[in-house]
Write an enzyme that holds these catalytic residues in place. Structure first.
Site, PDB file in Angstrom:
ATOM      1  CG  HIS A 149      -2.043  -1.043   1.042  1.00  0.00           C
ATOM      2  ND1 HIS A 149      -2.528  -1.763   2.099  1.00  0.00           N
ATOM      3  CD2 HIS A 149      -2.728  -1.474  -0.040  1.00  0.00           C
ATOM      4  CE1 HIS A 149      -3.462  -2.594   1.672  1.00  0.00           C
ATOM      5  NE2 HIS A 149      -3.602  -2.437   0.377  1.00  0.00           N
TER       6      HIS A 149
ATOM      7  CG  HIS B 120      -2.604  -5.470  -3.749  1.00  0.00           C
ATOM      8  ND1 HIS B 120      -2.222  -4.138  -3.793  1.00  0.00           N
ATOM      9  CD2 HIS B 120      -3.625  -5.515  -2.862  1.00  0.00           C
ATOM     10  CE1 HIS B 120      -2.973  -3.426  -2.969  1.00  0.00           C
ATOM     11  NE2 HIS B 120      -3.845  -4.245  -2.398  1.00  0.00           N
TER      12      HIS B 120
ATOM     13  CB  CYS C 125     -12.801  -4.055   1.059  1.00  0.00           C
ATOM     14  SG  CYS C 125     -14.054  -3.250   0.087  1.00  0.00           S
TER      15      CYS C 125
ATOM     16  CG  HIS D 212      -5.751  -7.596   0.289  1.00  0.00           C
ATOM     17  ND1 HIS D 212      -5.785  -6.959   1.516  1.00  0.00           N
ATOM     18  CD2 HIS D 212      -5.676  -6.626  -0.647  1.00  0.00           C
ATOM     19  CE1 HIS D 212      -5.712  -5.649   1.315  1.00  0.00           C
ATOM     20  NE2 HIS D 212      -5.651  -5.417   0.029  1.00  0.00           N
TER      21      HIS D 212
ATOM     22  CD  GLU E 129     -13.475  -7.301   7.498  1.00  0.00           C
ATOM     23  OE1 GLU E 129     -14.314  -6.380   7.428  1.00  0.00           O
ATOM     24  OE2 GLU E 129     -12.517  -7.414   6.711  1.00  0.00           O
TER      25      GLU E 129
ATOM     26  CE1 TYR F  38      -9.477   0.960  -5.057  1.00  0.00           C
ATOM     27  CE2 TYR F  38     -10.246  -1.163  -5.861  1.00  0.00           C
ATOM     28  CZ  TYR F  38      -9.856  -0.341  -4.829  1.00  0.00           C
ATOM     29  OH  TYR F  38      -9.841  -0.831  -3.547  1.00  0.00           O
TER      30      TYR F  38
ATOM     31  CD  GLU G  68      -6.492  -0.505  -0.355  1.00  0.00           C
ATOM     32  OE1 GLU G  68      -5.972  -1.374  -1.077  1.00  0.00           O
ATOM     33  OE2 GLU G  68      -6.802  -0.706   0.831  1.00  0.00           O
TER      34      GLU G  68
ATOM     35  CD  GLU H  20      -7.433  -3.260  -3.048  1.00  0.00           C
ATOM     36  OE1 GLU H  20      -6.897  -3.555  -1.968  1.00  0.00           O
ATOM     37  OE2 GLU H  20      -8.662  -3.081  -3.181  1.00  0.00           O
TER      38      GLU H  20
ATOM     39  CD1 TRP I  52     -12.867   0.033  -0.537  1.00  0.00           C
ATOM     40  CD2 TRP I  52     -11.288   1.239   0.461  1.00  0.00           C
ATOM     41  NE1 TRP I  52     -12.905  -0.267   0.792  1.00  0.00           N
ATOM     42  CE2 TRP I  52     -11.938   0.462   1.434  1.00  0.00           C
ATOM     43  CE3 TRP I  52     -10.235   2.080   0.868  1.00  0.00           C
ATOM     44  CZ2 TRP I  52     -11.593   0.496   2.780  1.00  0.00           C
ATOM     45  CZ3 TRP I  52      -9.895   2.103   2.198  1.00  0.00           C
ATOM     46  CH2 TRP I  52     -10.565   1.329   3.133  1.00  0.00           C
TER      47      TRP I  52
END
Length: 169
Positions: free
Chosen positions: A24, A30, A65, A67, A85, A100, A110, A112, A157
């Site tokens: 980041h 990524h 959101c 990874h 979460e 983006y 970000e 991604e 984002w």
């Protein structure tokens, strides 16, 4: 435990792994996923990020959101993070993916290749307070009004992904 992200090129070919925060800082492309959860009324679930998050703390965003881990599919990662979460399981379907890049402040980016999933959920939550401060459902109409009035209360984002969502569905 050090959290790694999977670095990729625009065709989603793996280039290597990097510690998440370093990726980041460097703004390197990524793998990522975003999940939109709706209730039976068609309202979208928002989560307010915990104040202890290293970027965008206390801001509203979509349900999840994150990874995928190395060797994990986008869907497996999305299902894992819903549980980690929000303490829930929901059947997810992938809607689209896109790339983006967003400045999230504090010298962090970000960048991604983001796979976007949706699901329906109408039961109880078991929030991870290290990740999520609070949640709420909101109509898309009310969300647009709120985002226009107070854009600083939402993650960068989420603003981008929501626009892509509206254009792709």
């Amino acid at each position: 435990m050090e959290e790694l992200v999977v670095l990729v090129n625009p065709e989603d070919q793996v280039l290597g792994l990097m510690e998440k925060q370093q990726a980041h800082i460097n703004g390197l492309l990524h793998r990522a996923f975003s999940v939109f959860i709706f209730n039976e009324k068609g309202e979208m679930l928002l989560q307010k990020r915990a104040e202890k998050k290293y970027h965008s703390p206390g801001k509203w965003t979509n349900a999840v959101c994150s990874h995928p881990r190395n060797g994990e599919t986008y869907l497996e990662g999305a299902e894992r993070r819903l549980n980690e979460e929000l303490g829930i399981k929901a059947e997810l379907s992938e809607k689209f993916y896109f790339i983006y890049k967003a400045d999230v402040g504090g010298g962090l980016w970000e960048h991604e290749l983001d796979h976007v999933f949706t699901g329906i959920y109408n039961s109880d939550f078991n929030l991870n307070v290290d990740e999520v401060e609070e949640i709420r459902f909101i109509s898309l109409e009310d969300l647009e009004t709120e985002m226009a009035k107070n854009p600083e209360e939402f993650t960068e984002w989420f603003k981008i992904i929501l626009e892509e969502y509206k254009h792709n569905l």
